[in-house]
Design an enzyme around this catalytic site. Structure first.
Site, short mmCIF file in Angstrom:
data_model
loop_
_atom_site.label_atom_id
_atom_site.label_comp_id
_atom_site.label_asym_id
_atom_site.label_seq_id
_atom_site.Cartn_x
_atom_site.Cartn_y
_atom_site.Cartn_z
N GLY A 20 44.80 2.66 9.85
CA GLY A 20 45.27 4.05 9.86
C GLY A 20 46.66 4.27 9.28
CG HIS A 117 39.43 1.90 -4.58
ND1 HIS A 117 38.60 1.31 -3.65
CD2 HIS A 117 39.54 1.01 -5.61
CE1 HIS A 117 38.20 0.13 -4.11
NE2 HIS A 117 38.76 -0.07 -5.29
CD GLU A 182 46.32 2.03 -0.52
OE1 GLU A 182 45.70 2.69 0.33
OE2 GLU A 182 46.13 0.81 -0.69
C1 GAR Z 1 43.77 1.02 2.22
O1 GAR Z 1 44.35 0.01 1.43
C2 GAR Z 1 42.74 1.79 1.41
O2 GAR Z 1 43.09 1.96 0.07
C3 GAR Z 1 41.55 0.89 1.55
O3 GAR Z 1 41.55 0.49 2.88
C4 GAR Z 1 42.91 0.42 3.33
C5 GAR Z 1 43.02 1.22 4.61
O4 GAR Z 1 44.30 1.09 5.17
N1 GAR Z 1 40.33 1.60 1.21
C6 GAR Z 1 39.35 1.07 0.49
O5 GAR Z 1 39.38 -0.07 0.08
C7 GAR Z 1 38.19 2.01 0.24
N2 GAR Z 1 37.39 1.54 -0.86
P1 GAR Z 1 44.79 2.04 6.31
O6 GAR Z 1 43.69 2.07 7.37
O7 GAR Z 1 46.04 1.38 6.81
O8 GAR Z 1 45.03 3.41 5.71
#
Ligand code: GAR
Length: 210
Positions: A20, A117, A182
């Protein structure tokens, strides 16, 4: 789902599966006033153990869990869709949501679902994108915010942020630096959507001239 209107803040339904951190970054920017015109209406997790659920509570945000494991995709997604509608969500924000969406869900929220992503798409779709990029030996990596269509990590790109891959990097340090990008990129993309000053020309997301 309501169409975004000029008269109310863009209501987000944030879908998570794990940590999250993107959710936290968005929530912090809303609180700090750096992401105006946006509010989080509901956070939904598909796993009961997602750390992001504790974060949701700490942030004082409404959260719900719809466990997806072992359920038919369309049936689970229908529950999620109903919850999003109950909360009058305008935009579905996938923030580390590690479950494919059913075609019915994607159609129901057409051009109203965004995803982040951790690669410069179309390179390295799918799981472990940062490791894929590191192992491939790319010299530039980054992240992509895009609308979601029926293909994996494929819809129109809203924005991308790139960083160099350093000789001193390993996959973990690279992932950490991509994650920082991100956290900037997602809020920037949401601000653009909330500003409604864009149009989609086929796959091309284009800002309208003021
Ligand atoms: C993030 O790095 C996001 O880009 C990736 O999962 C992680 C979630 O982190 N998503 C994917 O790979 C989707 N294809 P978070 O739960 O700390 O936001």
């Amino acid at each position: 789902m309501d169409s975004p209107s000029q008269h109310h803040p863009l209501k987000l339904g944030v879908l998570i599966s794990g940590r999250g951190s993107n959710l936290i970054a968005i929530a912090n920017n809303i609180r700090a006033g750096t992401l105006p015109g946006v509010e989080i209406a509901i956070v939904i997790s598909n796993t009961a153990s997602a750390c992001g659920l504790a974060v949701t509570r700490e942030l004082g945000l409404p959260g719900e869990v719809f466990v997806s494991k072992g359920r038919p995709r369309a049936e689970h997604d229908a529950d999620v869709a109903a919850c999003l509608r109950r909360h009058n969500v305008d935009l579905v924000v996938l923030a580390g949501y590690m479950r494919l969406l059913s075609p019915e869900f994607i159609q129901a929220f057409s051009n109203r679902i965004v995803n982040i992503h951790p690669s410069l798409l179309p390179a390295f779709p799918g799981l472990d994108a940062q490791h894929q990029a590191f192992d491939y030996g790319v010299k530039v990596a980054g992240c992509t915010v895009h609308f979601v269509d029926e293909h994996l990590d494929h819809g129109p790109i809203i924005l991308q942020r790139a960083i160099p891959v350093l000789d001193t990097d390993d996959a973990e340090s690279l992932s950490a630096r991509i994650l920082k990008e991100e956290h900037i990129a997602y809020s920037e993309a949401l601000a653009r959507i909330a500003g409604r000053q864009y149009e989609l020309r086929g796959r091309r997301y284009v800002l309208r001239k003021a």
